[in-house]
Write a protein that holds these residues in place. Structure first.
Motif, PDB file in Angstrom:
ATOM      1  N   ALA A  95       0.820  -1.214   0.000  1.00  0.00           N
ATOM      2  CA  ALA A  95       0.000   0.000   0.000  1.00  0.00           C
ATOM      3  C   ALA A  95       0.851   1.260   0.000  1.00  0.00           C
ATOM      4  N   SER A  96       2.083   1.156   0.511  1.00  0.00           N
ATOM      5  CA  SER A  96       2.936   2.336   0.633  1.00  0.00           C
ATOM      6  C   SER A  96       3.899   2.515  -0.548  1.00  0.00           C
ATOM      7  N   LEU A  97       4.149   1.469  -1.314  1.00  0.00           N
ATOM      8  CA  LEU A  97       5.152   1.555  -2.381  1.00  0.00           C
ATOM      9  C   LEU A  97       4.810   2.573  -3.479  1.00  0.00           C
ATOM     10  N   PRO A  98       3.565   2.648  -3.973  1.00  0.00           N
ATOM     11  CA  PRO A  98       3.281   3.611  -5.048  1.00  0.00           C
ATOM     12  C   PRO A  98       3.584   5.054  -4.663  1.00  0.00           C
ATOM     13  N   GLU A  99       3.319   5.424  -3.425  1.00  0.00           N
ATOM     14  CA  GLU A  99       3.589   6.810  -3.018  1.00  0.00           C
ATOM     15  C   GLU A  99       5.089   7.072  -2.908  1.00  0.00           C
ATOM     16  N   GLN A 100       5.877   5.977  -2.897  1.00  0.00           N
ATOM     17  CA  GLN A 100       7.336   6.113  -2.915  1.00  0.00           C
ATOM     18  C   GLN A 100       7.879   6.074  -4.349  1.00  0.00           C
ATOM     19  N   GLY A 101       6.970   6.016  -5.311  1.00  0.00           N
ATOM     20  CA  GLY A 101       7.377   6.014  -6.714  1.00  0.00           C
ATOM     21  C   GLY A 101       7.535   4.641  -7.327  1.00  0.00           C
ATOM     22  N   VAL A 102       7.226   3.597  -6.576  1.00  0.00           N
ATOM     23  CA  VAL A 102       7.338   2.221  -7.082  1.00  0.00           C
ATOM     24  C   VAL A 102       5.964   1.758  -7.556  1.00  0.00           C
ATOM     25  N   ARG A 103       5.806   1.592  -8.858  1.00  0.00           N
ATOM     26  CA  ARG A 103       4.493   1.236  -9.404  1.00  0.00           C
ATOM     27  C   ARG A 103       4.487  -0.104 -10.123  1.00  0.00           C
ATOM     28  N   ARG A 104       5.656  -0.726 -10.225  1.00  0.00           N
ATOM     29  CA  ARG A 104       5.744  -2.042 -10.883  1.00  0.00           C
ATOM     30  C   ARG A 104       6.490  -3.003  -9.960  1.00  0.00           C
ATOM     31  N   VAL A 105       5.802  -4.037  -9.503  1.00  0.00           N
ATOM     32  CA  VAL A 105       6.426  -4.988  -8.588  1.00  0.00           C
ATOM     33  C   VAL A 105       6.217  -6.423  -9.059  1.00  0.00           C
ATOM     34  N   ASP A 106       7.170  -7.260  -8.707  1.00  0.00           N
ATOM     35  CA  ASP A 106       7.034  -8.708  -8.815  1.00  0.00           C
ATOM     36  C   ASP A 106       7.021  -9.232  -7.392  1.00  0.00           C
ATOM     37  N   ILE A 107       6.195 -10.227  -7.118  1.00  0.00           N
ATOM     38  CA  ILE A 107       6.108 -10.740  -5.753  1.00  0.00           C
ATOM     39  C   ILE A 107       6.172 -12.262  -5.764  1.00  0.00           C
ATOM     40  N   ILE A 108       6.977 -12.806  -4.868  1.00  0.00           N
ATOM     41  CA  ILE A 108       7.160 -14.247  -4.750  1.00  0.00           C
ATOM     42  C   ILE A 108       7.088 -14.616  -3.274  1.00  0.00           C
ATOM     43  N   SER A 109       6.654 -15.828  -2.986  1.00  0.00           N
ATOM     44  CA  SER A 109       6.552 -16.270  -1.596  1.00  0.00           C
ATOM     45  C   SER A 109       7.436 -17.493  -1.379  1.00  0.00           C
ATOM     46  N   PRO A 110       8.717 -17.288  -1.050  1.00  0.00           N
ATOM     47  CA  PRO A 110       9.674 -18.396  -0.965  1.00  0.00           C
ATOM     48  C   PRO A 110       9.392 -19.406   0.148  1.00  0.00           C
ATOM     49  N   ALA A 111       8.575 -19.051   1.126  1.00  0.00           N
ATOM     50  CA  ALA A 111       8.314 -19.952   2.249  1.00  0.00           C
ATOM     51  C   ALA A 111       7.351 -21.083   1.890  1.00  0.00           C
ATOM     52  N   PHE A 112       6.639 -20.934   0.789  1.00  0.00           N
ATOM     53  CA  PHE A 112       5.653 -21.940   0.388  1.00  0.00           C
ATOM     54  C   PHE A 112       6.228 -22.822  -0.711  1.00  0.00           C
ATOM     55  N   SER A 113       6.189 -24.121  -0.522  1.00  0.00           N
ATOM     56  CA  SER A 113       6.704 -25.045  -1.535  1.00  0.00           C
ATOM     57  C   SER A 113       5.687 -25.310  -2.632  1.00  0.00           C
ATOM     58  N   VAL A 114       4.411 -25.080  -2.327  1.00  0.00           N
ATOM     59  CA  VAL A 114       3.355 -25.240  -3.334  1.00  0.00           C
ATOM     60  C   VAL A 114       2.359 -24.097  -3.192  1.00  0.00           C
ATOM     61  N   ASP A 115       1.713 -23.770  -4.291  1.00  0.00           N
ATOM     62  CA  ASP A 115       0.681 -22.736  -4.244  1.00  0.00           C
ATOM     63  C   ASP A 115      -0.508 -23.216  -3.423  1.00  0.00           C
ATOM     64  N   CYS A 116      -1.096 -22.278  -2.694  1.00  0.00           N
ATOM     65  CA  CYS A 116      -2.171 -22.603  -1.756  1.00  0.00           C
ATOM     66  C   CYS A 116      -3.011 -21.346  -1.533  1.00  0.00           C
ATOM     67  N   LEU A 117      -3.881 -21.376  -0.549  1.00  0.00           N
ATOM     68  CA  LEU A 117      -4.770 -20.247  -0.298  1.00  0.00           C
ATOM     69  C   LEU A 117      -3.992 -18.957  -0.057  1.00  0.00           C
ATOM     70  N   GLU A 118      -2.910 -19.053   0.713  1.00  0.00           N
ATOM     71  CA  GLU A 118      -2.144 -17.854   1.078  1.00  0.00           C
ATOM     72  C   GLU A 118      -1.408 -17.230  -0.107  1.00  0.00           C
ATOM     73  N   THR A 119      -1.153 -18.006  -1.130  1.00  0.00           N
ATOM     74  CA  THR A 119      -0.483 -17.450  -2.305  1.00  0.00           C
ATOM     75  C   THR A 119      -1.483 -17.109  -3.404  1.00  0.00           C
ATOM     76  N   LEU A 120      -2.372 -18.034  -3.738  1.00  0.00           N
ATOM     77  CA  LEU A 120      -3.272 -17.844  -4.867  1.00  0.00           C
ATOM     78  C   LEU A 120      -4.392 -16.853  -4.590  1.00  0.00           C
ATOM     79  N   GLU A 121      -4.803 -16.733  -3.336  1.00  0.00           N
ATOM     80  CA  GLU A 121      -5.881 -15.796  -3.016  1.00  0.00           C
ATOM     81  C   GLU A 121      -5.337 -14.567  -2.281  1.00  0.00           C
ATOM     82  N   GLU A 122      -4.610 -14.798  -1.179  1.00  0.00           N
ATOM     83  CA  GLU A 122      -4.141 -13.661  -0.387  1.00  0.00           C
ATOM     84  C   GLU A 122      -3.145 -12.791  -1.147  1.00  0.00           C
ATOM     85  N   LEU A 123      -2.107 -13.428  -1.723  1.00  0.00           N
ATOM     86  CA  LEU A 123      -1.087 -12.656  -2.432  1.00  0.00           C
ATOM     87  C   LEU A 123      -1.560 -12.235  -3.823  1.00  0.00           C
TER      88      LEU A 123
END
Length: 320
Positions: free
Chosen positions: A252-280
């Motif tokens: 929520a804070s990154l765009p106001e800092q000038g960052v408008r393009r992000v890639d996001i990865i969740s290294p703690a999860f070995s497989v996609d699940c609710l926390e990655t596919l829905e939350e993230l």
């Protein structure tokens, strides 16, 4: 000295509801949130809150979220885990079974399936790259309970982390590069790890150190500058302070800092699940775009990718 005992592999993960329904989610969350490794509050304080407030309110809401990600073959976590199991068994030519700390197939189901195949030595691989008492140690507790009444306990080899394994870092980097090739490279790579209460880390859980090390090794593998990558923590629950910075507030804070393009990865999860596919992928995308972000690219988990299976194979062989 060569060990001639028949070896089998138990892949352990957290687990999933059997169906995307409120009753099934309630059963799963009830088992999960009863574990003192997950919530260490005094039972006479926690149980009335859990059963009287949390489960009745959260179960229908969480069931709807599961419905939005449910695959034709079932829960994504279980679908991808079964694919991992099959590929790893083929790669090793050894028996490989799944065992979940909560729900089915249970740890006991997995162990019994291996014993039925004549396995005498079980290599246990909890699919949590970064060690935490809330996840990895919970697998150990569950196995101890499974073995408690056995007249003959099988020989157990327990792998308690692989957060800095070269094959794991290489597999993560490959996923990121594939996303960049397809979508272009964002201004920031956000590594979002599942959070734990800050108090747990203060009391000795080494999880945050492992997350920091993974992020730094991934930065080096990708050749990024320090300001091109950052780590955050997601999935906070309750009012207690958790590890920070929080993923949602950071996005929520990154765009106001000038960052408008992000890639996001969740290294703690070995497989996609609710926390990655829905939350993230869904909720946090919305948060970022509402704040003014323009490009949000979720990098999928390692799942059953070839490099992930190669890493697992190397990890097993090193402990065989």
């Amino acid at each position: 000295m060569q060990n001639n005992k028949k070896v089998g592999i138990l892949l352990a993960n957290l687990g999933t509801p059997e169906a995307p329904t409120a009753p099934a989610v309630k059963r799963f969350l009830g088992e999960f949130l009863h574990d003192k490794r997950v919530v260490d509050l005094t039972r006479w304080v926690w149980c009335p809150v859990l059963h009287g407030i949390i489960l009745p309110i959260r179960s229908p809401k969480v069931a709807k979220l599961y419905q939005s990600i449910w695959m034709d073959d079932g829960s994504p976590l279980l679908v991808y885990s079964k694919r991992q199991q099959e590929k790893l068994a083929n790669a090793l030519s050894l028996p490989v079974e799944l065992g979940m700390t909560y729900g089915e197939p249970s740890l006991n189901t997995g162990v019994q399936a291996l014993l039925a195949q004549g396995v005498e030595r079980i290599i246990v691989l909890p699919l949590y790259p970064q060690y935490s008492a809330t996840t990895t140690a919970a697998v150990f507790d569950g196995l101890a309970k499974v073995c408690k009444t056995m007249p003959v306990v099988p020989e157990l080899v327990f792998i308690n982390h692989y957060h800095d394994h070269p094959g794991y870092i290489k597999a993560l980097a490959d996923k990121v590069r594939s996303s960049w090739q397809q979508n272009g490279q964002g201004e920031k790579l956000v590594c979002s790890y599942h959070g734990i209460p800050k108090r747990y880390a203060d009391n000795g859980d080494i999880y945050p150190q492992h997350c920091i090390q993974t992020t730094e090794l991934l930065r080096q593998e990708l050749g990024l500058e320090a300001d091109q990558i950052m780590m955050t923590y997601q999935s906070q629950f309750g009012k207690e302070e958790w590890l920070q910075p929080y993923t949602d507030k950071t996005l929520a804070s990154l765009p106001e800092q000038g960052v408008r393009r992000v890639d996001i990865i969740s290294p703690a999860f070995s497989v996609d699940c609710l926390e990655t596919l829905e939350e993230l992928k869904v909720e946090n995308r919305h948060i970022f775009e509402q704040a003014g972000g323009t490009d949000f690219h979720y990098v999928e988990c390692l799942n059953d990718s070839d490099l992930h299976i190669e890493m697992m194979k190397a990890l097993i062989e090193a402990n065989q």
